[in-house]
Design a protein around this motif. Structure first.
Motif, PDB file in Angstrom:
ATOM      1  N   ASP A  35      12.348   2.834  -8.191  1.00 54.35           N
ATOM      2  CA  ASP A  35      12.147   1.661  -7.355  1.00 54.35           C
ATOM      3  C   ASP A  35      11.894   2.131  -5.925  1.00 54.35           C
ATOM      4  N   GLU A  36      10.637   1.979  -5.451  1.00 50.63           N
ATOM      5  CA  GLU A  36      10.272   2.445  -4.106  1.00 50.63           C
ATOM      6  C   GLU A  36      11.019   1.688  -3.018  1.00 50.63           C
ATOM      7  N   ASN A  37      11.380   0.444  -3.290  1.00 51.48           N
ATOM      8  CA  ASN A  37      12.042  -0.369  -2.280  1.00 51.48           C
ATOM      9  C   ASN A  37      13.542  -0.113  -2.196  1.00 51.48           C
ATOM     10  N   ALA A  38      14.091   0.623  -3.161  1.00 51.03           N
ATOM     11  CA  ALA A  38      15.533   0.862  -3.170  1.00 51.03           C
ATOM     12  C   ALA A  38      15.960   1.811  -2.053  1.00 51.03           C
ATOM     13  N   ASP A  39      15.130   2.786  -1.737  1.00 55.71           N
ATOM     14  CA  ASP A  39      15.470   3.743  -0.687  1.00 55.71           C
ATOM     15  C   ASP A  39      14.946   3.209   0.633  1.00 55.71           C
ATOM     16  N   ARG A  40      15.834   2.731   1.463  1.00 56.77           N
ATOM     17  CA  ARG A  40      15.442   2.083   2.715  1.00 56.77           C
ATOM     18  C   ARG A  40      15.012   3.070   3.789  1.00 56.77           C
ATOM     19  N   ARG A  41      15.053   4.356   3.482  1.00 55.79           N
ATOM     20  CA  ARG A  41      14.591   5.358   4.440  1.00 55.79           C
ATOM     21  C   ARG A  41      13.099   5.639   4.282  1.00 55.79           C
ATOM     22  N   ARG A  42      12.506   5.185   3.229  1.00 55.82           N
ATOM     23  CA  ARG A  42      11.114   5.514   2.919  1.00 55.82           C
ATOM     24  C   ARG A  42      10.134   4.645   3.688  1.00 55.82           C
ATOM     25  N   LYS A  43       8.901   5.136   3.806  1.00 57.78           N
ATOM     26  CA  LYS A  43       7.844   4.430   4.533  1.00 57.78           C
ATOM     27  C   LYS A  43       7.477   3.111   3.873  1.00 57.78           C
ATOM     28  N   VAL A  44       7.566   3.040   2.558  1.00 58.64           N
ATOM     29  CA  VAL A  44       7.201   1.823   1.836  1.00 58.64           C
ATOM     30  C   VAL A  44       8.113   0.676   2.269  1.00 58.64           C
ATOM     31  N   TYR A  45       9.411   0.935   2.332  1.00 62.65           N
ATOM     32  CA  TYR A  45      10.365  -0.099   2.735  1.00 62.65           C
ATOM     33  C   TYR A  45      10.147  -0.487   4.192  1.00 62.65           C
ATOM     34  N   THR A  46       9.899   0.499   5.045  1.00 66.92           N
ATOM     35  CA  THR A  46       9.662   0.227   6.462  1.00 66.92           C
ATOM     36  C   THR A  46       8.422  -0.628   6.638  1.00 66.92           C
ATOM     37  N   LYS A  47       7.360  -0.317   5.916  1.00 67.07           N
ATOM     38  CA  LYS A  47       6.120  -1.095   6.000  1.00 67.07           C
ATOM     39  C   LYS A  47       6.337  -2.525   5.502  1.00 67.07           C
ATOM     40  N   MET A  48       7.093  -2.679   4.421  1.00 65.34           N
ATOM     41  CA  MET A  48       7.372  -4.000   3.880  1.00 65.34           C
ATOM     42  C   MET A  48       8.170  -4.829   4.905  1.00 65.34           C
ATOM     43  N   THR A  49       9.164  -4.216   5.527  1.00 64.13           N
ATOM     44  CA  THR A  49       9.960  -4.904   6.537  1.00 64.13           C
ATOM     45  C   THR A  49       9.103  -5.283   7.736  1.00 64.13           C
ATOM     46  N   GLN A  50       8.221  -4.399   8.140  1.00 72.23           N
ATOM     47  CA  GLN A  50       7.327  -4.690   9.260  1.00 72.23           C
ATOM     48  C   GLN A  50       6.411  -5.868   8.930  1.00 72.23           C
ATOM     49  N   ASN A  51       5.876  -5.901   7.720  1.00 68.25           N
ATOM     50  CA  ASN A  51       5.017  -7.013   7.300  1.00 68.25           C
ATOM     51  C   ASN A  51       5.783  -8.337   7.296  1.00 68.25           C
ATOM     52  N   GLN A  52       7.033  -8.308   6.828  1.00 71.04           N
ATOM     53  CA  GLN A  52       7.848  -9.519   6.828  1.00 71.04           C
ATOM     54  C   GLN A  52       8.091 -10.008   8.253  1.00 71.04           C
ATOM     55  N   LEU A  53       8.418  -9.088   9.146  1.00 67.89           N
ATOM     56  CA  LEU A  53       8.658  -9.470  10.540  1.00 67.89           C
ATOM     57  C   LEU A  53       7.410 -10.050  11.188  1.00 67.89           C
TER      58      LEU A  53
END
Length: 145
Positions: free
Chosen positions: A66-84
């Motif tokens: 699960d790419e979104n499980a590790d909150r240190r990864r770029k995928v999670y950061t990009k997803m959070t940025q898109n939500q913001l």
């Protein structure tokens, strides 16, 4: 006490031939996985973080990372940025509609916002009607899953 006899009790410490620090791979330690697959997390086993991992391959299990499980990864950061970015745009459009609305439209908007069953889409429809662009919301609501 004789100084010569006291110094002979201690062993002489000499520096290694190479003073450069060694990496964990050079010391023979196994490399740790940064993110374990779902099955290894659930069973609390060591994951090799390859696809399929050694545990899942050995026991014929489905290996899913699960790419979104590790909150240190770029995928999670990009997803959070898109939500913001989405919610900031949503808030800006909401403020524009409040400023541009007549009293009746404002009552309708506040009524929709106060309904607990209202979704962001419901609010976006009313905001679009007030701003005169219908339901022309530029981006979809980001997925939290």
């Amino acid at each position: 006490m004789n100084p010569e006899s006291s110094s002979s009790r201690y062993r002489v410490i000499l520096p290694r031939g190479s003073v450069e620090p060694t990496t964990p791979a050079e010391e023979g330690k196994p490399k740790r996985a940064t993110t374990a697959c779902r099955e290894c997390k659930r069973r609390r086993t060591r994951c090799s973080s390859q696809y399929p991992c050694s545990e899942c391959a050995a026991h014929n299990r489905e290996c899913i990372f699960d790419e979104n499980a590790d909150r240190r990864r770029k995928v999670y950061t990009k997803m959070t940025q898109n939500q913001l970015e989405y919610y900031r745009g949503f808030l800006e459009r909401l403020l524009q509609s409040i400023r541009a609305a007549d009293p009746q439209q404002l009552e309708t908007l506040i009524g929709v916002i106060r309904q607990e069953s209202s979704s962001y889409d419901d609010i976006a429809v009313v905001v679009g009607e007030i701003l005169g662009d219908g339901d022309n919301q530029s981006a979809a609501i980001p997925d939290y899953t």
